[in-house]
Write an enzyme that holds these catalytic residues in place. Structure first.
Site, PDB file in Angstrom:
ATOM      1  CB  SER A 141       5.977  -2.091  11.636  1.00  0.00           C
ATOM      2  OG  SER A 141       5.529  -0.788  11.955  1.00  0.00           O
ATOM      3  CD  GLU A 191      -4.920  -1.799   8.613  1.00  0.00           C
ATOM      4  OE1 GLU A 191      -3.896  -1.606   7.961  1.00  0.00           O
ATOM      5  OE2 GLU A 191      -5.893  -1.043   8.584  1.00  0.00           O
ATOM      6  CG  HIS A 195      -5.549   1.459   5.601  1.00  0.00           C
ATOM      7  ND1 HIS A 195      -5.012   2.357   6.496  1.00  0.00           N
ATOM      8  CD2 HIS A 195      -4.535   0.616   5.260  1.00  0.00           C
ATOM      9  CE1 HIS A 195      -3.735   2.080   6.680  1.00  0.00           C
ATOM     10  NE2 HIS A 195      -3.416   1.027   5.949  1.00  0.00           N
ATOM     11  CD  GLU A 223      -2.571   5.285   7.045  1.00  0.00           C
ATOM     12  OE1 GLU A 223      -1.441   5.028   7.481  1.00  0.00           O
ATOM     13  OE2 GLU A 223      -2.822   5.427   5.834  1.00  0.00           O
ATOM     14  CG  ASN A 274      -1.772   1.219   1.348  1.00  0.00           C
ATOM     15  OD1 ASN A 274      -1.925   1.974   0.402  1.00  0.00           O
ATOM     16  ND2 ASN A 274      -2.347   1.436   2.520  1.00  0.00           N
ATOM     17  CD1 TRP A 275       3.246   1.124  -2.988  1.00  0.00           C
ATOM     18  CD2 TRP A 275       3.048   2.277  -4.896  1.00  0.00           C
ATOM     19  NE1 TRP A 275       3.829   0.379  -3.983  1.00  0.00           N
ATOM     20  CE2 TRP A 275       3.712   1.056  -5.170  1.00  0.00           C
ATOM     21  CE3 TRP A 275       2.798   3.155  -5.956  1.00  0.00           C
ATOM     22  CZ2 TRP A 275       4.131   0.708  -6.445  1.00  0.00           C
ATOM     23  CZ3 TRP A 275       3.218   2.811  -7.229  1.00  0.00           C
ATOM     24  CH2 TRP A 275       3.884   1.597  -7.470  1.00  0.00           C
ATOM     25  CE  LYS A 276      -0.008   3.089   4.895  1.00  0.00           C
ATOM     26  NZ  LYS A 276       0.250   3.153   6.341  1.00  0.00           N
ATOM     27  N   GLY A 309       3.234  -1.325   4.232  1.00  0.00           N
ATOM     28  CA  GLY A 309       3.198   0.111   4.003  1.00  0.00           C
ATOM     29  C   GLY A 309       4.549   0.640   3.575  1.00  0.00           C
ATOM     30  N   GLY A 355       3.170   2.044  10.939  1.00  0.00           N
ATOM     31  CA  GLY A 355       4.040   3.203  10.797  1.00  0.00           C
ATOM     32  C   GLY A 355       4.774   3.578  12.064  1.00  0.00           C
TER      33      GLY A 355
END
Length: 250
Positions: A212, A166, A94, A96, A9-11, A233, A172
């Site tokens: 992570s 997750e 997700h 976020e 997932n490149w965000k 990530g 992160g």
């Protein structure tokens, strides 16, 4: 039974030119891998990555989508638009999106049902915060997210669903759940799916771990019975870091 599935997932990273260069390098590097591989670029980068990966087995997914197919929803992107580009997969729920943009279980479920109706494959994210884990609410949170997120999804449709566990506190932060803790959570999620559907659906379900994940811990995580892959990530933003995760079994 379950094929390993590693997703990046490149965000909000990678411009179209950067994404195209990355995709070209990755496609060469993963030739012959035994692992199912997916990358999820930002919306504007998807066309460039799709062009490079045409004919490749690497899946290109969207990081999110609207709960509507069209209309006056400024800034949103629909499943119809994604499909027209050639996108067949989407990440939903997700942490976020839940934390920063207030996405609820019911809202995410609407997206899940719409994506399924549009013939898309889904990576549905679930997971608890540190406060919830420390309060002993892990199972309560996972039960709610799984049951609400999959409401209205048939047993047959479950073949189009991947779950990604997750723990929010590990995303992160550099912190990772121990392989044993992660596997226990995955086992619990699998038991929930068995109760909702049946043993066959639960055993075939791919459950990824996200939080992570890196080359130094992926083998230990993937050695566990109920961990079938990873939603990666930061370590998915360079081929040098992502490739050892994809090739964890080599």
């Amino acid at each position: 039974m379950r094929k390993p599935y590693i997703a990046g997932n490149w965000k909000m990273n990678m411009t179209p030119s950067e994404g195209a260069a990355f995709a070209k390098e990755l496609a060469k590097a993963v030739e012959g891998t035994n692992t199912k591989v997916m990358v999820a670029p930002p919306y504007v980068t998807i066309p460039a990555v799709l062009e490079i990966l045409k004919g490749s087995e690497i899946i290109v997914a969207a990081q999110n989508m609207s709960d509507n197919l069209k209309g006056a929803f400024t800034g949103e992107v629909s499943a119809t638009m994604l499909k027209d580009l050639g996108v067949t997969n989407v990440i939903l729920g997700h942490s976020e999106r839940r934390a920063l943009y207030g996405e609820t279980d019911a809202f995410i479920n609407r997206k899940v049902l719409l994506a399924l109706a549009e013939g898309m494959e889904i990576d549905l994210c679930i997971g608890e915060t540190l406060e919830e884990r420390e309060a002993g609410k892990l199972e309560e949170v996972l039960s709610r997210q799984v049951e609400e997120g999959l409401k209205g999804v048939s047993a047959e449709q479950m073949q189009h669903i991947t779950l990604a566990y997750e723990p929010v506190w590990a995303i992160g932060t550099g912190k990772t759940a121990t392989p044993e803790d992660a596997d226990a959570a995955h086992a619990y999620v699998r038991s929930l799916v068995e109760k909702l559907y049946n043993k066959g659906v639960a055993e075939e379900l791919i459950i990824q771990y996200g939080g992570s994940v890196k080359a130094s811990n992926v083998k230990a995580l993937m050695s566990k019975e109920h961990i079938d892959g990873a939603l990666v990530g930061g370590a998915s933003l360079s081929v040098e870091q992502f490739l050892p995760i994809v090739n964890f079994d080599k």
